[in-house]
Design a protein around this motif. Structure first.
Motif, PDB file in Angstrom:
ATOM      1  N   ALA A 166     -14.835 -43.524 -18.038  1.00  0.00           N
ATOM      2  CA  ALA A 166     -15.863 -44.554 -17.837  1.00  0.00           C
ATOM      3  C   ALA A 166     -17.044 -44.039 -17.028  1.00  0.00           C
ATOM      4  O   ALA A 166     -18.006 -44.788 -16.797  1.00  0.00           O
ATOM      5  N   GLU A 167     -16.971 -42.772 -16.595  1.00  0.00           N
ATOM      6  CA  GLU A 167     -18.025 -42.172 -15.775  1.00  0.00           C
ATOM      7  C   GLU A 167     -18.278 -43.014 -14.521  1.00  0.00           C
ATOM      8  O   GLU A 167     -19.406 -43.376 -14.194  1.00  0.00           O
ATOM      9  N   GLU A 168     -17.185 -43.317 -13.818  1.00  0.00           N
ATOM     10  CA  GLU A 168     -17.237 -44.109 -12.600  1.00  0.00           C
ATOM     11  C   GLU A 168     -16.612 -43.315 -11.465  1.00  0.00           C
ATOM     12  O   GLU A 168     -15.757 -42.448 -11.685  1.00  0.00           O
ATOM     13  N   SER A 169     -17.041 -43.587 -10.232  1.00  0.00           N
ATOM     14  CA  SER A 169     -16.541 -42.871  -9.064  1.00  0.00           C
ATOM     15  C   SER A 169     -15.045 -43.114  -8.870  1.00  0.00           C
ATOM     16  O   SER A 169     -14.598 -44.267  -8.753  1.00  0.00           O
ATOM     17  N   VAL A 170     -14.267 -42.035  -8.822  1.00  0.00           N
ATOM     18  CA  VAL A 170     -12.836 -42.156  -8.603  1.00  0.00           C
ATOM     19  C   VAL A 170     -12.549 -42.693  -7.205  1.00  0.00           C
ATOM     20  O   VAL A 170     -11.633 -43.498  -7.009  1.00  0.00           O
ATOM     21  N   LEU A 171     -13.354 -42.277  -6.220  1.00  0.00           N
ATOM     22  CA  LEU A 171     -13.128 -42.747  -4.855  1.00  0.00           C
ATOM     23  C   LEU A 171     -13.370 -44.250  -4.742  1.00  0.00           C
ATOM     24  O   LEU A 171     -12.642 -44.959  -4.031  1.00  0.00           O
ATOM     25  N   ARG A 172     -14.385 -44.772  -5.436  1.00  0.00           N
ATOM     26  CA  ARG A 172     -14.611 -46.222  -5.447  1.00  0.00           C
ATOM     27  C   ARG A 172     -13.433 -46.949  -6.102  1.00  0.00           C
ATOM     28  O   ARG A 172     -13.018 -48.018  -5.651  1.00  0.00           O
ATOM     29  N   LEU A 173     -12.891 -46.373  -7.171  1.00  0.00           N
ATOM     30  CA  LEU A 173     -11.746 -46.988  -7.832  1.00  0.00           C
ATOM     31  C   LEU A 173     -10.531 -46.994  -6.915  1.00  0.00           C
ATOM     32  O   LEU A 173      -9.812 -47.996  -6.826  1.00  0.00           O
ATOM     33  N   PHE A 174     -10.278 -45.869  -6.237  1.00  0.00           N
ATOM     34  CA  PHE A 174      -9.167 -45.819  -5.287  1.00  0.00           C
ATOM     35  C   PHE A 174      -9.318 -46.902  -4.226  1.00  0.00           C
ATOM     36  O   PHE A 174      -8.369 -47.609  -3.890  1.00  0.00           O
ATOM     37  N   THR A 175     -10.528 -47.024  -3.689  1.00  0.00           N
ATOM     38  CA  THR A 175     -10.780 -48.013  -2.641  1.00  0.00           C
ATOM     39  C   THR A 175     -10.607 -49.434  -3.174  1.00  0.00           C
ATOM     40  O   THR A 175     -10.039 -50.297  -2.492  1.00  0.00           O
ATOM     41  N   ALA A 176     -11.085 -49.678  -4.396  1.00  0.00           N
ATOM     42  CA  ALA A 176     -10.976 -51.017  -4.986  1.00  0.00           C
ATOM     43  C   ALA A 176      -9.525 -51.399  -5.252  1.00  0.00           C
ATOM     44  O   ALA A 176      -9.186 -52.593  -5.252  1.00  0.00           O
ATOM     45  N   GLY A 177      -8.651 -50.433  -5.475  1.00  0.00           N
ATOM     46  CA  GLY A 177      -7.265 -50.744  -5.776  1.00  0.00           C
ATOM     47  C   GLY A 177      -6.426 -51.068  -4.559  1.00  0.00           C
ATOM     48  O   GLY A 177      -5.313 -51.607  -4.694  1.00  0.00           O
ATOM     49  N   PHE A 178      -6.946 -50.788  -3.368  1.00  0.00           N
ATOM     50  CA  PHE A 178      -6.123 -50.935  -2.165  1.00  0.00           C
ATOM     51  C   PHE A 178      -5.761 -52.389  -1.876  1.00  0.00           C
ATOM     52  O   PHE A 178      -4.571 -52.747  -1.772  1.00  0.00           O
TER      53      PHE A 178
END
Length: 435
Positions: A166-178
């Protein structure tokens, strides 16, 4: 355009139905479609696709997290988790049943794999719970539900794949999943409390005295959690402390896992050989699927399928919430036939433009997809976690599915909550990294 979409679905079903690997099926479908409907030099484009996707920097973290999980699988970490948590979980209604949820949540924070979380925790906790006389139904059901947290609580291999595609920041995804991961774990624990309060026979009489354990025993048990705390601080602490990227944090995690395995006597030449072979097989399979999905995604763009579907959905005038309801239903059906990872890479090229056109954030949709994948892990006939639990207990898939259904219903309600309140997912990444 209807003929093009129909042909794509037919060709994909034929490839998958004939037993061809998922990655090759996706790639073969794309090549066949572009050969039939467009005059494009696909032989020249394929090497470019391969190079671009397989040299993506974010993808480096994936094999490292796989290697870390393989090392941890060969340690006594699950027994340490059980021994460290048991005296504390005795304070809650439901007693040691909560070990399933808390241990899965903790192991998820260092493994990134749902199947590994279910298997490692289940080998110790489920065996111990059944030996002590806890209800088989709720012990197995809670493990199946909590085991899926391996995909939601960061780090997550599925989030890495989604971020790359999806060409999205992996770190943002990690943070959003917390926060969603923590809340879902709390909901699982709440269900355990409710059911064991209503039906006290779910807990053996002897276990109801666990609340009387001394505080000295509880604090002494915390030393068992030291290896886990060390790994969590090494992986997540290095990322969120700004010391490492997700890829660098994964390398730190591998080093930490080697230290833990070595301290517990789990390292020898055979162990290193097994880790290398298993990691290579897993990463090769994932890499082939990613390449195949990229080829199919680009070719669907050439054919104009994504734009056509986006316009079609716009004409239906579905509200954003109804679109999510429809997609949830579609993914639940797909989850009965495809494992979760394949489900994402097969549908993302078509579905992502629809949800972004409806106004949903790509980070939010990534978390939605992860939870849907979690559901696929515990829905028959291709519920991988169900087979993992079957291997641990020897019970039939039908029985395991039945006792898991209350937790499936809870996850569906959780999806509805996230669709109604998307800001819950986006609050933390927006706070840390900006909107």
């Amino acid at each position: 355009m209807t003929a093009i979409i129909g042909s794509l679905l037919l060709i994909l079903v034929l490839f998958l139905g004939s037993g061809v690997w998922v990655g090759l099926s996706l790639m073969g479908t794309g090549i066949t479609m572009v050969t039939i409907f467009r005059d494009i030099p696909i032989d020249k484009l394929l090497p470019q696709y391969f190079f671009n996707i397989l040299t993506t920097s974010e993808l480096v973290a994936l094999p490292l997290f796989v290697i870390m999980g393989e090392f941890l699988f060969r340690t006594n970490l699950s027994r340490s988790l059980f021994n460290g948590l048991a005296p504390w979980m005795g304070l809650l209604p439901g007693r040691l049943l909560h070990v399933n949820v808390v241990a899965c949540s903790i192991f998820a924070a260092i493994s990134g794999s749902s199947a590994a979380t279910t298997q490692v925790v289940g080998r110790i906790s489920l065996t111990e719970l059944l030996r002590r006389g806890y209800s088989r139904d709720i012990a197995i059901g809670s493990l199946a539900g909590a085991g899926t947290l391996g995909f939601l609580i960061p780090p997550s291999t599925v989030m890495i794949i989604y971020g790359v595609l999806a060409e999205e920041s992996v770190l943002r995804l990690f943070t959003a999943g917390f926060l969603p991961g923590v809340l879902l774990a709390v909901l699982f624990m709440g269900m355990i409390m409710l059911r064991t309060t209503i039906n006290r026979d779910l807990i053996p009489e002897s276990e109801r005295q666990l609340r009387n354990a001394s505080w000295a025993v509880r604090f002494a048990a915390l030393k068992e959690l030291a290896p886990v705390v060390f790994l969590i601080l090494a992986v997540l602490g290095s990322m969120y402390g700004g010391f490492a990227t997700p890829s660098e944090a994964a390398a730190v995690g591998v080093f930490g896992a080697i230290l833990v395995a070595g301290s517990q006597g789990g390292l020898n030449l055979q162990a290193f050989r097994d880790v290398a072979l298993s990691s290579m097989q897993t990463c090769s399979m994932i890499g082939l699927i990613i390449v195949g999905a990229t080829v199919l995604g680009n070719i669907t763009s050439f054919l104009g399928i994504a734009e056509f579907l986006a316009e079609y959905v716009a004409e239906l005038q579905l509200t954003p919430f109804m679109l999510i309801v429809a997609l949830t239903a579609v993914y639940l059906v797909l989850g009965c036939f495809l494992e979760g990872f394949s489900m994402i890479v097969t549908t993302l090229p078509v579905v992502l433009p629809l949800v972004t056109a409806a106004g949903f954030d790509k980070v939010w949709f990534g978390i939605f997809l992860v939870i849907v994948v979690e559901l696929a892990q515990i829905t028959p006939p291709v519920g991988f976690n169900l087979f993992v639990i079957q291997g641990v207990t020897g019970d039939g898939i039908g029985y395991i599915t039945r006792v898991t259904m209350p937790f499936v219903a809870l996850m569906l309600a959780f999806i509805a909550f996230l669709a109604l309140f998307p800001e819950f997912v986006l609050w933390l990444p927006n706070l840390l990294f900006g909107a």
